[in-house]
Structures are given as structure tokens and as C-alpha cells.
Design a protein around this motif. Structure first.
Motif, PDB file in Angstrom:
ATOM      1  N   ALA A 138       9.105  -9.259   6.647  1.00 51.25           N
ATOM      2  CA  ALA A 138       9.809  -8.569   5.591  1.00 51.25           C
ATOM      3  C   ALA A 138       9.728  -9.438   4.133  1.00 51.25           C
ATOM      4  N   PHE A 139      10.058 -10.504   4.069  1.00 48.25           N
ATOM      5  CA  PHE A 139      10.287 -11.363   2.768  1.00 48.25           C
ATOM      6  C   PHE A 139       9.066 -11.665   2.212  1.00 48.25           C
ATOM      7  N   ASN A 140       7.972 -12.106   3.157  1.00 44.95           N
ATOM      8  CA  ASN A 140       6.843 -12.390   2.811  1.00 44.95           C
ATOM      9  C   ASN A 140       5.779 -11.175   2.297  1.00 44.95           C
ATOM     10  N   ALA A 141       5.931 -10.205   2.600  1.00 46.86           N
ATOM     11  CA  ALA A 141       5.153  -9.019   2.488  1.00 46.86           C
ATOM     12  C   ALA A 141       4.808  -8.678   1.280  1.00 46.86           C
ATOM     13  N   PRO A 142       5.589  -8.889   0.214  1.00 48.84           N
ATOM     14  CA  PRO A 142       5.287  -8.497  -1.321  1.00 48.84           C
ATOM     15  C   PRO A 142       4.361  -9.695  -1.848  1.00 48.84           C
ATOM     16  N   LYS A 143       4.352 -10.880  -0.974  1.00 42.23           N
ATOM     17  CA  LYS A 143       3.338 -11.802  -1.404  1.00 42.23           C
ATOM     18  C   LYS A 143       2.295 -11.680  -0.708  1.00 42.23           C
ATOM     19  N   LYS A 144       2.336 -11.589   0.512  1.00 37.17           N
ATOM     20  CA  LYS A 144       1.067 -11.490   1.582  1.00 37.17           C
ATOM     21  C   LYS A 144       0.202 -10.244   1.696  1.00 37.17           C
ATOM     22  N   ILE A 145       0.382  -9.179   1.308  1.00 37.23           N
ATOM     23  CA  ILE A 145      -0.148  -7.880   1.696  1.00 37.23           C
ATOM     24  C   ILE A 145      -1.080  -7.790   0.367  1.00 37.23           C
ATOM     25  N   PRO A 146      -2.269  -7.850  -0.086  1.00 35.06           N
ATOM     26  CA  PRO A 146      -2.843  -7.810  -1.000  1.00 35.06           C
ATOM     27  C   PRO A 146      -2.877  -6.290  -1.807  1.00 35.06           C
ATOM     28  N   LEU A 147      -2.714  -5.148  -1.104  1.00 30.81           N
ATOM     29  CA  LEU A 147      -2.624  -3.759  -1.830  1.00 30.81           C
ATOM     30  C   LEU A 147      -1.352  -3.585  -2.185  1.00 30.81           C
ATOM     31  N   LEU A 148      -0.255  -4.242  -1.783  1.00 35.75           N
ATOM     32  CA  LEU A 148       1.133  -4.289  -2.278  1.00 35.75           C
ATOM     33  C   LEU A 148       1.287  -5.153  -3.485  1.00 35.75           C
ATOM     34  N   ARG A 149       0.553  -6.413  -3.424  1.00 35.24           N
ATOM     35  CA  ARG A 149       0.511  -7.227  -4.586  1.00 35.24           C
ATOM     36  C   ARG A 149      -0.272  -6.731  -5.632  1.00 35.24           C
ATOM     37  N   SER A 254      -0.980   4.121 -12.052  1.00 33.07           N
ATOM     38  CA  SER A 254       0.071   3.631 -11.044  1.00 33.07           C
ATOM     39  C   SER A 254       0.383   4.539 -10.001  1.00 33.07           C
ATOM     40  N   VAL A 255       0.273   6.052 -10.417  1.00 37.36           N
ATOM     41  CA  VAL A 255       0.369   6.933  -9.139  1.00 37.36           C
ATOM     42  C   VAL A 255      -0.746   6.915  -8.104  1.00 37.36           C
ATOM     43  N   GLU A 256      -2.024   6.540  -8.760  1.00 33.57           N
ATOM     44  CA  GLU A 256      -3.130   6.430  -7.797  1.00 33.57           C
ATOM     45  C   GLU A 256      -2.971   5.181  -6.902  1.00 33.57           C
ATOM     46  N   LYS A 257      -2.462   4.136  -7.587  1.00 41.18           N
ATOM     47  CA  LYS A 257      -2.267   2.910  -6.625  1.00 41.18           C
ATOM     48  C   LYS A 257      -0.983   3.118  -5.674  1.00 41.18           C
ATOM     49  N   GLU A 258       0.000   3.830  -6.136  1.00 42.09           N
ATOM     50  CA  GLU A 258       0.858   4.218  -4.972  1.00 42.09           C
ATOM     51  C   GLU A 258       0.414   5.067  -3.868  1.00 42.09           C
ATOM     52  N   LYS A 259      -0.543   6.015  -4.181  1.00 40.38           N
ATOM     53  CA  LYS A 259      -1.142   6.835  -3.100  1.00 40.38           C
ATOM     54  C   LYS A 259      -1.996   5.918  -2.221  1.00 40.38           C
ATOM     55  N   LEU A 272       6.090  11.026   8.867  1.00 44.59           N
ATOM     56  CA  LEU A 272       5.893  11.354   7.398  1.00 44.59           C
ATOM     57  C   LEU A 272       4.365  11.822   7.130  1.00 44.59           C
ATOM     58  N   SER A 273       4.215  12.755   6.499  1.00 45.13           N
ATOM     59  CA  SER A 273       2.903  13.226   6.295  1.00 45.13           C
ATOM     60  C   SER A 273       2.452  12.720   4.809  1.00 45.13           C
ATOM     61  N   ILE A 274       1.361  11.992   4.932  1.00 43.72           N
ATOM     62  CA  ILE A 274       0.748  11.415   3.596  1.00 43.72           C
ATOM     63  C   ILE A 274       0.421  12.354   2.601  1.00 43.72           C
ATOM     64  N   PRO A 275      -0.354  13.453   2.862  1.00 34.35           N
ATOM     65  CA  PRO A 275      -0.618  14.278   1.753  1.00 34.35           C
ATOM     66  C   PRO A 275       0.590  15.079   1.110  1.00 34.35           C
ATOM     67  N   GLU A 276       1.642  15.053   2.142  1.00 33.16           N
ATOM     68  CA  GLU A 276       2.807  15.692   1.421  1.00 33.16           C
ATOM     69  C   GLU A 276       3.555  14.465   0.625  1.00 33.16           C
ATOM     70  N   TYR A 277       3.365  13.190   0.887  1.00 30.25           N
ATOM     71  CA  TYR A 277       3.973  12.295  -0.010  1.00 30.25           C
ATOM     72  C   TYR A 277       3.264  12.156  -1.293  1.00 30.25           C
ATOM     73  N   LYS A 278       2.033  12.350  -1.102  1.00 29.37           N
ATOM     74  CA  LYS A 278       1.064  12.004  -2.559  1.00 29.37           C
ATOM     75  C   LYS A 278       1.687  13.270  -3.375  1.00 29.37           C
ATOM     76  N   ASP A 279       1.892  14.343  -2.877  1.00 26.36           N
ATOM     77  CA  ASP A 279       2.226  15.492  -3.825  1.00 26.36           C
ATOM     78  C   ASP A 279       3.643  15.086  -4.310  1.00 26.36           C
ATOM     79  N   TYR A 280       4.549  14.621  -3.436  1.00 27.91           N
ATOM     80  CA  TYR A 280       5.825  14.524  -4.078  1.00 27.91           C
ATOM     81  C   TYR A 280       5.738  13.289  -4.965  1.00 27.91           C
ATOM     82  N   VAL A 281       5.040  12.371  -4.990  1.00 28.17           N
ATOM     83  CA  VAL A 281       4.714  11.168  -5.738  1.00 28.17           C
ATOM     84  C   VAL A 281       4.143  11.705  -7.294  1.00 28.17           C
TER      85      VAL A 281
END
Ligand SMILES: [Fe+2]
Ligand SMILES: [Fe+2]
Length: 341
Positions: A138-149, A254-259, A272-281
Motif C-alpha cells: 500500500a505505502f510503496n504504491a505511490p512510489k513504485k507504480i510508474p503509471l501512478l507516479r 489530467s483526466v486522460e491520465k486518470e483514465k 466496476l465498469s471502466i467505460p462507466e468510470y471514464k464517463d464519470y471522471v
């Protein structure tokens, strides 16, 4: 110089909220934006602490009721939320420090304190449920996952630029934009993930806590939208076509990065449906634009289509809570019922 703690030669009422003059005496009857008092009181009224939430059922479900992937996503998004609220906590400290208007600074100080509470609340989830390996995840994820960084870096960079040069109004403008995205868009995936687990009647305590946080974040988003509008009004040199265009393209990027991030993290999540989530964002990006007086970035997406997000994503919104959880979630100071015995 950020601000003067006392200046006996000028009025108590600030001339501007940033880069202005004020005596330093906070006279709530003599402030430039009287609704700051209402906001200040409302924020105090929303007070809560994480220990009010019971996690006994969540603990059992985390171990027996989640798939391996669902547990992984739970860990990563909780770490991500911790990272965002840790930044928000420090950002508010700096922005409050540079603010000339003592009433606005007072509101920002409470918001900052709440961001600290939020970070502690995620800790309450992880400390209750995760073993040491899972906590590391959990606590390393923001440092270790390239897409999240990569996603977070686009907002952290703007915030850091301001922290390094806090009296620069242009940098403040960009940091405020980044903060709007942080509060209004980048938290969302995690919140919706908890809502979606609650929809399948799992991790109700975690979802209840996240909904308390979401209510706070919505409030912050409206407040900072307002601050953005005031900043533009008080500093016409910032209110340019170029800055406006940059705001729109930054929010869109930023929205595109979030998608992209959502595609990665929610893969294999059935609730969770990803297309539904993208629409919500996209819908949410429009909300932050409206709050801040910026042209909507997705003009065709004006309506929230996934109503279940409201059902499971609001305080007291789901009916699956047990008695104690329901009691806890409706805990509040706004109603005096039952107190005049
Ligand atoms: Fe927060
Ligand atoms: Fe916030």
C-alpha cells in the motif's frame, strides 16, 4: 515576505486574499468575503474522527470475501489516497501561510487539519486489516507504480513550484488548478472503488469512512473553486486568455491520465465498469470547472449517469449498514434532536 503578522497602519479588512495588506487582526464582522464565516462554522460542524467507524465485518471480509486482485487494489488505492492527502495536508499549510486575509487563512487551516485526519483514516483501514507485507504494498504504491507516479507528478510538480516560490501569484494559480484536480478528480477512482465494493455488500465500514471523506472533499472543492474565482477577480493580470486555455488543457490532460490509470488499476475488477468510470471522471472534471469559473472541458457530459455512485457514495447513502455503522454514519452536530431533555 508571505504576510505580516501585525501591521498597525492598515485596515483589519484585507485588501486582497493573496499579496494584499491587512492589520492581522481577524475581526469576523469586518472581512472582505463575509461568507468565509459561514464556511468556517460549517467546517467545524462536519467534525468527525475515524474511531467512530467500526471495521469488524470489514476485517473478516478483507480476508475471506475479497479476491486476490480486489485485495491488491484495496491496498494500492488506500496507499494512493494516503499519498494524496499527505500532500494536501502540507499544501494547505503553505497556502494558508501565504494568505493575507486572516479569515480565509482560518478556513484553510481547518481544511489542512482535515486532510491530516483523512490520511490518518486511511491508516486506520490499513492498520486494522493489512499485514506488514500488504502494508508495504500500500505505502510503496505511490512510489513504485510508474503509471501512478506519472499521473500524480503532473499535479505534484505544479504544487512544488508554488511551495518553492510561495509569493508568486502565477505559480499559486497553477498550484490551485493542480489542487482542484487532486481533490475533484484524482481521489475519485479510489472512492468509486469502495462504493462499488459496498454495492456488492462488502467492506461497508471502509465505504462509510470514505464517504465521510468524500463529503469533506466536495466541500473543499467548492471552497477552492471560490478561491480561484476571487484570485482572478483580484488579480486581473492572471485572468488572461492564455491562462484560461492552459487551465482547460491541463484539466483535460489530467483526466486522460486518470483514465489511463483506471484502465490499469481496475483491470479484473468485476464490480466496476471502466467505460462507466471514464464517463464519470469527465462529468467530475466539468464540476470542478464550474466551481472555479472555467469553461467546461467536456461540454456534452453534463449529467451523472451512474446513479449508484450517489446511492453508495454518500453519507448514509447505503442501507446495508448494521445498527452501529448507521448510527455512526449519521453522527453529526447539525441536529439538536433529543438534547433538550
Ligand atoms: Fe482529504
Ligand atoms: Fe481536501
Amino acid at each position: 515576505m508571505a504576510f505580516r503578522v501585525f501591521n498597525g497602519e492598515v485596515n483589519n479588512k484585507a485588501t486582497k486574499i493573496f499579496g494584499g495588506e491587512a492589520s492581522g487582526i481577524c475581526d469576523w464582522d469586518d472581512i472582505k468575503y463575509p461568507h468565509m464565516l459561514t464556511l468556517y462554522k460549517e467546517l467545524f460542524g462536519n467534525y468527525w474522527i475515524e474511531d467512530e467507524i467500526r471495521l469488524i465485518s470489514d476485517l473478516k471480509q478483507y480476508r475471506d470475501g475479497l479476491t486476490e486482485r480486489e485485495r491488491y487494489v484495496y491496498n494500492v488505492v488506500t496507499g494512493m489516497l494516503t499519498s494524496l492527502d499527505s500532500v494536501a495536508n502540507r499544501f494547505n499549510f503553505t497556502i494558508g501561510h501565504t494568505c493575507t486575509d486572516p479569515s480565509v487563512a482560518a478556513v484553510i487551516q481547518i481544511i489542512g487539519a482535515f486532510e491530516g485526519l483523512h490520511a490518518r483514516s486511511y491508516q486506520y483501514l490499513t492498520s486494522t486489516m493489512l499485514n506488514s507485507e500488504q502494508k508495504k504494498q500500500a505505502f510503496n504504491a505511490p512510489k513504485k507504480i510508474p503509471l501512478l507516479r506519472e499521473r500524480n507528478d503532473i499535479i505534484f510538480k505544479k504544487i512544488q513550484n508554488f511551495i518553492d516560490d510561495p509569493t508568486n501569484l502565477e505559480k499559486l494559480y497553477h498550484a490551485l488548478l493542480a489542487n482542484l484536480v487532486l481533490e475533484g478528480v484524482f481521489f475519485t477512482g479510489a472512492f468509486v472503488y469502495f462504493n462499488s465494493l459496498a454495492r456488492s455488500n462488502r467492506m461497508i465500514g471502509s465505504n462509510n469512512m470514505v464517504n465521510l471523506i468524500k463529503t469533506d472533499e466536495n466541500f473543499h472543492s467548492v471552497f477552492y473553486g471560490d478561491i480561484m474565482k476571487i484570485l482572478m477577480l483580484e488579480n486581473p493580470e492572471l485572468n488572461t486568455e492564455l491562462n484560461h486555455k492552459e487551465a482547460v488543457s491541463f484539466i483535460k490532460a489530467s483526466v486522460e491520465k486518470e483514465k489511463e490509470w483506471a484502465e490499469f488499476i481496475f483491470e479484473g475488477i468485476d464490480t466496476l465498469s471502466i467505460p462507466e468510470y471514464k464517463d464519470y471522471v469527465e462529468y467530475l472534471a466539468n464540476v470542478i470547472c464550474r466551481n472555479a469559473g472555467i469553461q467546461e472541458v467536456y461540454p456534452d457530459n453534463k449529467e451523472l449517469k451512474s446513479k449508484w455512485i450517489i446511492t453508495y457514495g454518500s453519507k448514509g447513502g447505503n442501507t446495508k449498514s448494521d445498527f452501529f455503522q448507521t448510527n455512526v454514519i449519521s453522527y453529526g452536530h447539525e441536529s439538536g434532536d433529543g438534547f433538550d431533555l
